[in-house]
Design a protein around this motif. Structure first.
Motif, PDB file in Angstrom:
ATOM      1  N   GLY A 115       0.806  -1.213   0.000  1.00  0.00           N
ATOM      2  CA  GLY A 115       0.000   0.000   0.000  1.00  0.00           C
ATOM      3  C   GLY A 115       0.838   1.261   0.000  1.00  0.00           C
ATOM      4  N   SER A 116       1.986   1.239   0.701  1.00  0.00           N
ATOM      5  CA  SER A 116       2.835   2.430   0.761  1.00  0.00           C
ATOM      6  C   SER A 116       3.443   2.766  -0.589  1.00  0.00           C
ATOM      7  CB  SER A 116       3.943   2.228   1.797  1.00  0.00           C
ATOM      8  OG  SER A 116       4.814   1.182   1.401  1.00  0.00           O
ATOM      9  N   ARG A 117       3.618   1.773  -1.462  1.00  0.00           N
ATOM     10  CA  ARG A 117       4.230   2.020  -2.765  1.00  0.00           C
ATOM     11  C   ARG A 117       3.231   2.488  -3.816  1.00  0.00           C
ATOM     12  NH1 ARG A 117       9.400   0.220  -3.919  1.00  0.00           N
ATOM     13  NH2 ARG A 117      10.455  -0.745  -2.149  1.00  0.00           N
ATOM     14  N   TYR A 118       2.002   2.025  -3.722  1.00  0.00           N
ATOM     15  CA  TYR A 118       1.073   2.257  -4.834  1.00  0.00           C
ATOM     16  C   TYR A 118      -0.189   3.021  -4.441  1.00  0.00           C
ATOM     17  CZ  TYR A 118       4.097  -1.256  -6.895  1.00  0.00           C
ATOM     18  OH  TYR A 118       5.187  -1.937  -7.344  1.00  0.00           O
ATOM     19  N   LEU A 119      -0.244   3.542  -3.225  1.00  0.00           N
ATOM     20  CA  LEU A 119      -1.380   4.363  -2.811  1.00  0.00           C
ATOM     21  C   LEU A 119      -0.862   5.682  -2.253  1.00  0.00           C
ATOM     22  CD1 LEU A 119      -3.610   1.711  -0.960  1.00  0.00           C
ATOM     23  CD2 LEU A 119      -4.007   2.661  -3.232  1.00  0.00           C
TER      24      LEU A 119
END
Length: 591
Positions: free
Chosen positions: A209-213
């Motif tokens: 989630g931290s990479r793509y949101l």
């Protein structure tokens, strides 16, 4: 003097001729000498970049006017390839024989809107993934999906019947299968990006989630995942304590804390044996379920109950169907980190995970069909009456077996053992998923603290979230007395998160507020459909845009495009969940 000089020159020439011919080099001006040495330096620079940066200087002409631009390009290539060579050295130390995987990275240039493609070679060991890792992929999917919900699923068919449920369930199976493969593609991209950046490989939903949101949606994603797991674990804590209380004839409230604490300690301390334990208990649980379904088939063949299908009530089992096949996405990252990044291993991993979901899908359908053949849909002992009383499907089933087929009354023991093992395995599996997410939060928390401690002035800058500033200020007293050390700060943060969330679980389970179980059903389905359905489908599209890697298994375009249908399906499930919850609350308070 001139005569003496001429004689000396002749003598020198004679001496030099002894060792070879004399080279009469033309004299160079100072400007020509400068140009000559510039050409040598440029050729040396090209040779070094060709050796270390992978540049083919043999096919290029040296342009001294644009030499600075070429050097910048070579430096970019050198940085990417130097990171790749670090990974190669690590791989070579682990295995003598190795194979080369080429990864293509696409970077967009903001200045000239051109696309630069850099090929980074990652040397990976040829060692194949261990067989028990693939076995874990199958069993962990079965463990996460196959819970006690299968015993309550036939209750929801009292009005819809069998055929509408099957149509509903097939669509749900397709959507959940797509979610599994979307997650596998996302995990490949996250893992390769971590390797190229020389970062420790860690695959968890928080890291994904931290990479793509964005920061806001990443917070929502983490919050929904934790709420879902907490609600599921609270219901399992209540059900587990009640089941063990019946077994030993003890009030279940005395068993809630031991049940939660023992399982939590097993997960935290015995992390290495968790996956084999889950696989073993899941195999036992599946075997008991097969026996239960087999007996149901034998009895159902001898019953002649007519199953009434009503398409008007097709939505009745809809929400429970989405929940009954969900949960695999949460646990897949735990196993994926042990899979080699080769096409064969990734494909086998995905197929076994899909086969695990298919196994549960078939068992659920067969179970529901033969329960409908045995237990009437309406009447005194029926599925409809059991739904009103809040009973699972095995209660009316056992009453009919005891009255009409007493020779199969021993199946009650199988049902009770299945419930005990199923609750225990489900609690361990979901707790493992919660621990995995909390570990990711602790790692992220630690990295933020490191940045602030390395440069304390950053605590006033906008690029740090407010929660990081609050935690930074809370840790100051512990830093002064030496309890919070920068060298190894993660262990106590993990411990704090474990204690905090598992205290919430057994605290709410002890209170057992009225109507809490009904709320849990709606909240859990809302959270799981939003995260494992809508957000995962969105992130697979974002991952292809941000990290355009050549990965071992890249989904075909039609499956990738199908994500929009998946998003619509789970969005409708979320809307249906909210509307049904509001309607039921209104009916509950108006009666």
């Amino acid at each position: 003097n001139n005569n003496n000089n001429n004689n000396n020159n002749n003598n020198n020439n004679e001496n030099n001729n002894k060792f070879g011919p004399v080279l009469n080099l033309p004299a160079f001006s100072e400007e020509e000498n400068t140009t000559f040495f510039q050409e040598i330096d440029a050729a040396n620079q090209l040779a070094r970049n060709a050796l270390f940066g992978g540049y083919d200087f043999g096919s290029e002409l040296i342009d001294f006017e644009n030499l600075n631009e070429e050097e910048e390009e070579f430096e970019a290539n050198f940085n990417v390839n130097s990171q790749s060579k670090k990974i190669e050295n690590q791989s070579e130390s682990e295995s003598e024989s190795s194979s080369t995987t080429t990864t293509t990275i696409t970077n967009d240039s903001n200045e000239n809107n051109s696309t630069e493609i850099v090929k980074a070679e990652i040397l990976r060991p040829q060692a194949k993934t261990r067989w028990y890792v693939f076995a874990s992929a199958f069993f962990i999917v079965v463990a996460s999906v196959l819970g006690t919900g299968i015993l309550g699923l036939p209750i929801k068919l009292s009005q819809s019947g069998f055929t509408p449920f099957v149509v509903n369930y097939i669509v749900c199976f397709i959507m959940q299968t797509c979610a599994i493969w979307y997650t596998i593609e996302i995990m490949q991209r996250v893992r390769i990006s971590q390797e190229l950046a020389s970062q420790p490989v860690r695959i968890d939903l928080h890291a994904i989630g931290s990479r793509y949101l964005t920061r806001f949606w990443h917070t929502i994603f983490d919050l929904l995942m934790i709420i879902h797991l907490l609600s599921i674990l609270i219901s399992y804590a209540l059900a587990g304590a009640q089941s063990y209380g019946k077994l030993i004839s003890l009030n279940y409230t005395y068993l809630i804390i031991p049940f939660v604490v023992v399982n939590a300690l097993l997960i935290i301390i015995g992390a290495r044996i968790i996956q084999p334990l889950i696989s073993l208990l899941t195999a036992i649980k599946g075997s008991l379920l097969v026996v239960l379904v087999a007996v149901t088939i034998v009895i159902g063949v001898n019953c002649n109950n007519e199953v009434l299908d009503q398409w008007l009530f097709i939505g009745k089992p809809f929400l429970l169907s989405t929940v009954a096949l969900s949960g695999a996405v949460i646990l897949l990252p735990i196993v994926f980190a042990k899979v080699q990044l080769t096409r064969r291993d990734i494909l086998l991993f995905g197929l076994l995970a899909t086969f695990g979901l298919l196994t549960v899908f078939i068992l659920n359908i067969v179970w529901c069909y033969f329960v409908l053949k045995i237990v009437p849909q309406s009447g005194e002992i029926s599925l409809e009456n059991s739904e009103k009383l809040g009973l699972i499907a095995t209660i009316p089933l056992m009453r009919i077996i005891e009255n009409q087929f007493p020779e199969y009354s021993w199946i009650a023991i199988v049902i009770n053992v299945f419930i005990l093992i199923s609750i225990t395995v489900s609690f361990i599996a979901q707790s493992t998923a919660l621990k995995h997410i909390l570990d990711g939060l602790a790692t992220s928390w630690t990295n933020k603290m490191k940045e602030m401690l390395d440069d304390p002035e950053n605590k006033n800058k906008k690029n740090f979230p407010k929660i990081a500033k609050i935690l930074f200020n809370l840790e100051k007293p512990f830093q002064k007395i030496g309890l919070c050390k920068l060298g190894n700060p993660k262990w106590y943060r993990q411990g704090f998160l474990y204690i905090f969330f598992f205290t919430i679980i057994f605290g709410i389970a002890m209170l057992n507020p009225k109507g809490f179980i009904m709320i849990i059903e709606y909240v859990s389905s809302l959270c799981i459909n939003t995260t494992n359905g809508v957000m995962i489908a969105f992130m697979v599209g974002i991952s292809r845009y941000r990290h355009n890697f050549d990965i071992p298994i890249k989904l075909p375009y039609f499956i990738f495009f199908f994500r929009w249908i998946v998003i619509l399906y789970f969005t409708f499930a979320v809307y249906y969940d909210i509307s049904t919850f509001i309607t039921d609350i209104f009916i509950h308070f108006t009666q």
